[in-house]
Design an enzyme around this catalytic site. Structure first.
Site, PDB file in Angstrom:
ATOM      1  N   ILE A 213       0.826  -1.200   0.000  1.00  0.00           N
ATOM      2  CA  ILE A 213       0.000   0.000   0.000  1.00  0.00           C
ATOM      3  C   ILE A 213       0.863   1.254   0.000  1.00  0.00           C
ATOM      4  CG2 ILE A 213      -1.657   1.331   1.359  1.00  0.00           C
ATOM      5  CD1 ILE A 213      -3.029  -1.237   2.010  1.00  0.00           C
TER       6      ILE A 213
ATOM      7  N   GLU B 225      -9.371  -2.577   6.853  1.00  0.00           N
ATOM      8  CA  GLU B 225      -7.993  -2.882   7.214  1.00  0.00           C
ATOM      9  C   GLU B 225      -7.888  -3.246   8.701  1.00  0.00           C
ATOM     10  OE1 GLU B 225      -5.192   0.149   6.145  1.00  0.00           O
ATOM     11  OE2 GLU B 225      -3.752  -0.464   7.659  1.00  0.00           O
TER      12      GLU B 225
ATOM     13  N   THR C 229      -4.036   7.025  13.373  1.00  0.00           N
ATOM     14  CA  THR C 229      -3.393   7.266  14.666  1.00  0.00           C
ATOM     15  C   THR C 229      -4.431   7.426  15.788  1.00  0.00           C
ATOM     16  OG1 THR C 229      -1.586   8.488  15.673  1.00  0.00           O
ATOM     17  CG2 THR C 229      -3.221   9.790  14.512  1.00  0.00           C
TER      18      THR C 229
END
Lengths: 393, 313
Positions: free
Chosen positions: A127, A244, A374
């Site tokens: 990716i 993901e 994050t």
């Protein structure tokens, strides 16, 4: 309310567990001792990945049209959980996150080439989103693609392109509209074959795993490798990020570490006599981890169950991500404390406890607190989507 | 695997929210807090009329029999409103335990009154330096027509108003679970004020005579009863904590969104919003482990580890 796996689900779990034992061959275990191949990519890894393809284990969640079995999210999670538990470097991002997006948006030729290849266990995809100056603020990326007839000229640099050292393609986000005011609206997705002229990479060795910086220098990429409409890349990226996370956080991988440390503590003599596990502080550490592990299990189950009912609430997805990633780090730390100094001996050194697995995981564990979105941003999302608090500036 | 909240349960929750909400406005709670006892008799009556005191009581005994899980739903709502009603001790510790371990005549005698709100039966599971009711320091001596109980239980809810208090004692033949009448000779109650603002009682028993009809269980059956009562109580308290914490978090989110300093809502400072987000995560964790424990108990399955996990959270 009945929070347990059904007999059918348990049978699937057992089936995958048994199958994965046959995938983790002695040759593969030997191969992954080489740090270059720890994350896959070696010849034996390729062989076993292709075997999983031939045996029909790849793409179980895909539509029947693509050769998948349209497994529910729960079943897909059970599969993922067991594969991760086995230790096989299965390329989830390729099979679960990127390939379905490619299948839905690529032209026929590339779809056959890439999706077909993944299905057979012959193709892996890295990716290419992050750049030196675009991480959490992904939309500010600057790698650019300019049209030149029926080709695109690509120039730029990507960072943290994990697995690019053996992947067959990079799933690349590039800017196709240089107008800075169209931050999100000027991005397009491409598949860049890693054997194309102008592609290069350098390894980046982190605390635990190898990743890469990748470079795109005057690459002439045929237009067929563009995926989706021009300047419509953003929604392909964001659609993938949620999926993901489902493969990043699973219960089995950390539960097996916990079980192994319990067993180690029950067998290993303590300095003052008796066994390690007989010490109250050790029991306390283990109990703390056990009570956290229960939540990992339940959060994962609740998440996939919810996805089978309908769309996943943004706040809930972020809760799972923040809790799991931070608990994993705490788990490694707490289990290492139980093992003491010997726990820090790396896998290839004499005296390594439990093959140094926890030592390794402790080094790489922090990655997940920022990888996949994050945690600070996740907390912003929880406050906004979960509690309707005003947006943080 | 199924996290579905049934329609019935959703209705229970809605009904409980409505009634509890009406009775727990700040002004009303202030009045209650001035009383000696933190107990709202009117609210208790309203809950009884709505059938909510009989959630885990058989229909033949005046309940609506929706099972233990529904009771934890009520406890969560009581927690959310910090309503002054002893749901955990009376409905879980006493009634639900009696339902599963009492004799038919005991059930017929006590459960209809609990469901209708006319009778309180409480439970006393704690002693000084001992929170395990399967190994109490209280003792019981067999005598003609029953047994005599001596010893001390602490922090007993509703002890002055209860018709009976369910508790355990050790006899020469093993554990015994009995219903003690707090008005019986030999019982002394001392009020104990606890953190929650409630008045509880130290229950001192000196050879209190308990007639045979008030002996609930003996030996291994008594052990099972106390194990069940403890697990169910812990789970119900966890559910209550879910309600209390969830409500606190939501009013914090609301308040910090309104409160302005430095020209902006303080919720827009990440130092603030992230702390609230951390609460959100913790509460989701607590909710999940509590639901797991409650659903296992509801199905009559072993739940020891799951209950302890919920308790730890």
């Amino acid at each position: 309310m009945n929070i347990e796996l059904t007999p059918v689900q348990k049978a699937l779990q057992q089936e995958v567990r048994e199958y994965m034992k046959t995938v983790m061959t002695p040759e593969l275990l030997e191969e992954t001792k080489n740090p270059e191949y720890k994350e896959g990519g070696g010849p034996e890894f390729r062989k076993q990945y292709a075997r999983m393809g031939a045996d029909g284990w790849i793409g179980l969640s895909w539509s029947k049209e693509l050769g998948g079995k349209e497994l529910s999210h729960i079943e897909q999670y059970i599969f993922t959980d067991e594969v991760v538990r086995s230790g096989f470097a299965y390329p989830f991002l390729t099979t679960e996150a990127v390939t379905p997006v490619i299948a839905a948006n690529a032209n026929d030729e590339v779809r056959d080439e890439v999706v077909g290849g993944v299905k057979q266990g012959k193709v892996t995809i890295a990716i290419g989103y992050s750049e030196p100056n675009a991480g959490t603020d992904l939309a500010s990326l600057t790698t650019k693609a300019e049209r030149d007839g029926d080709h695109w000229i690509i120039n730029g640099q990507k960072m943290w392109t994990s697995l690019a050292n053996y992947a067959d393609y990079v799933w690349l986000a590039a800017r196709t509209d240089p107008d800075a005011s169209k931050k999100h609206k000027g991005l397009t997705m491409f598949l860049v074959p890693t054997n194309i002229e102008g592609f290069s990479l350098t390894p980046v060795h982190t605390l635990g795993v190898r990743t890469n910086a990748t470079y795109y220098s005057d690459i002439r990429l045929p237009d067929k490798y563009r995926v989706g409409e021009v300047n419509a890349g953003w929604k392909l990226i964001t659609g993938q990020l949620n999926i993901e996370r489902l493969s990043l956080f699973t219960h089995g991988q950390v539960d097996s570490l916990y079980q192994d440390v319990c067993q180690w503590a029950a067998e290993t003599p303590a300095p003052g006599g008796g066994k390690v596990i007989e010490q109250p502080w050790v029991q306390h550490n283990l109990a703390k981890i056990k009570s956290g592990l229960e939540v990992v299990k339940l959060i994962c189950w609740k998440q996939v169950w919810t996805m089978d009912q309908g769309p996943l609430n943004m706040a809930d997805a972020s809760v799972a991500k923040v809790y799991s990633s931070e608990f994993f780090v705490e788990l490694y730390r707490t289990l290492l404390e139980v093992m003491g100094q010997a726990g820090t001996i790396a896998t290839h050194s004499p005296g390594a406890v439990l093959k140094g697995r926890i030592e390794f995981r402790w080094r790489v564990g922090a990655v997940l607190t920022f990888g996949g979105g994050t945690n600070e941003v996740q907390r912003d999302i929880i406050a906004m989507a979960g509690l309707w608090m005003p947006r943080t500036r | 695997m199924d996290f579905t909240v049934s329609e019935e349960l959703g209705n229970v929750q809605q009904l409980a929210q409505q009634i509890l909400g009406d009775f727990t406005e700040v002004d009303k709670l202030k009045v209650i807090d001035q009383q000696d006892e933190r107990f709202d008799a009117e609210l208790w009556k309203a809950l009884a009329e709505a059938g909510l005191l009989g959630l885990d009581i058989a229909e033949s005994q005046g309940g609506i029999d929706l099972g233990f899980y529904s009771l934890t739903t009520l406890c969560e709502e009581v927690g959310r409103t910090v309503a002054p009603v002893p749901v955990v001790e009376v409905l879980v510790g006493a009634a639900s335990t009696l339902r599963r371990f009492g004799s038919d005549s005991q059930k017929d005698q006590w459960l209809p009154g609990i469901a209708s709100g006319t009778t309180l039966v409480s439970a006393a599971l704690e002693e000084y330096n001992n929170d395990d009711p399967t190994s109490p320091a209280c003792t019981g001596n067999k005598m003609d027509g029953g047994c005599a109980i001596s010893g001390t239980k602490i922090c007993v809810s509703s002890a002055n108003a209860a018709a009976r208090i369910l508790l355990s004692a050790q006899t020469e033949e093993g554990l015994i679970v009995v219903l003690v009448d707090p008005k019986a000779a030999g019982v002394t109650l001392h009020p104990q004020h606890v953190t929650s603002g409630e008045t509880r009682y130290e229950l001192v028993m000196d050879k209190v005579q308990v007639p045979t009809e008030d002996i609930v269980a003996t030996a291994s059956e008594a052990r099972s009863a106390m194990t069940w009562a403890l697990q169910a109580t812990r789970t119900a308290l966890s559910a209550m904590a879910v309600g209390v914490c969830d409500k606190m978090m939501r009013i914090t989110g609301q308040y910090t969104s309104e409160r302005e300093q430095f020209g902006r809502a303080i919720a827009t400072f990440q130092a603030v919003s992230h702390r609230v987000a951390d609460c959100y995560i913790d509460i989701e964790c607590l909710r999940l482990v509590t639901q797991q424990a409650a659903s296992l108990i509801d199905q009559g399955r072993p739940a020891n580890d799951e209950v302890l996990t919920a308790k730890i959270w």
